[in-house]
Enzyme design. Sequence first.
Site, PDB file in Angstrom:
ATOM      1  N   ILE A 137       0.822  -1.216   0.000  1.00 17.61           N
ATOM      2  CA  ILE A 137       0.000   0.000   0.000  1.00 17.61           C
ATOM      3  C   ILE A 137       0.860   1.271   0.000  1.00 17.61           C
ATOM      4  CG2 ILE A 137      -0.281   0.287   2.518  1.00 17.61           C
ATOM      5  CD1 ILE A 137      -3.318   0.741   1.948  1.00 17.61           C
TER       6      ILE A 137
ATOM      7  N   GLY B 137       3.716  -5.027  10.705  1.00 13.09           N
ATOM      8  CA  GLY B 137       2.742  -5.105   9.614  1.00 13.09           C
ATOM      9  C   GLY B 137       2.708  -3.867   8.742  1.00 13.09           C
TER      10      GLY B 137
ATOM     11  N   ASP C 296       1.520  -0.978   9.402  1.00 13.17           N
ATOM     12  CA  ASP C 296       1.889   0.210  10.177  1.00 13.17           C
ATOM     13  C   ASP C 296       3.405   0.445  10.092  1.00 13.17           C
ATOM     14  OD1 ASP C 296       1.678   2.321  11.972  1.00 13.17           O
ATOM     15  OD2 ASP C 296       1.269   1.073  13.734  1.00 13.17           O
TER      16      ASP C 296
ATOM     17  N   VAL D 268      -2.015  -9.087  12.619  1.00 12.01           N
ATOM     18  CA  VAL D 268      -1.669  -9.304  14.029  1.00 12.01           C
ATOM     19  C   VAL D 268      -2.927  -9.335  14.911  1.00 12.01           C
ATOM     20  CG1 VAL D 268      -0.480  -8.239  16.015  1.00 12.01           C
ATOM     21  CG2 VAL D 268       0.568  -8.176  13.759  1.00 12.01           C
TER      22      VAL D 268
END
Length: 179
Positions: free
Chosen positions: A22, A43, A45, A131
């Site tokens: 992304i 992840g 983030d 997660v």
Amino acid sequence: MSIPGSDRRKACESLQVCTGDITRLAVDAIVNAANTSLLGGGGVDGAIHRAAGPELLALTRTMGGCPTGEARITPGFHLPAKWIIHTVGPVWRGGEEGEPALLRRAYENSLKLAAEQGVKRIAFPAISTGVYGYPLRQATLIAVSTALEYAHDFDAIIFCCFTEAVAVRYRAIIAELCP
Ligand code: AR6
């Protein structure tokens, strides 16, 4: 919420599914599946913080976090996307602790904030399904049905899937909701 026929078709046409990272998308806004601290993590983030650069953490340190189900906006800094909308999905605890409503609110609040900012093209990761352990089919149903309700404000709502297996699931749910 039920959407009248022609509006529904238009809403369906604005949904897109892609596979990949992304952080590479040159859209108006990407959404981050953050945690309540807004200070980064693993992840998607972690990937967003790495790609946006240290300016992002410098800013989020001043923001006081974000409760589950809410959303906050920052610039994209070094990302191709102009904005990052940080939202916090629920941790899956079996489904009886308000998880569906919280996940829906995370999508809704992200879309409302984006629309207020004039965002026309927005990309979402599969919030809470990594997660945080939310079952993929149930999360995807919430993601797609909520996006359809707000699609009138956008040119494109893109579901950016990290793997093809997740993209297949999104396409199947879109086919179910947009027959
Ligand atoms: N682009 C698109 N999707 C990605 C990317 C990427 N670069 N990287 C991972 N995904 P997760 P959560 C997918 O775990 O479940 C963090 O530590 C991933 O395959 O990132 O909401 C936060 O700080 C999965 O499909 O988010 C929080 O503590 C989806 O993104 C916690 O994880 C979401 O997985 C949030 O957990």
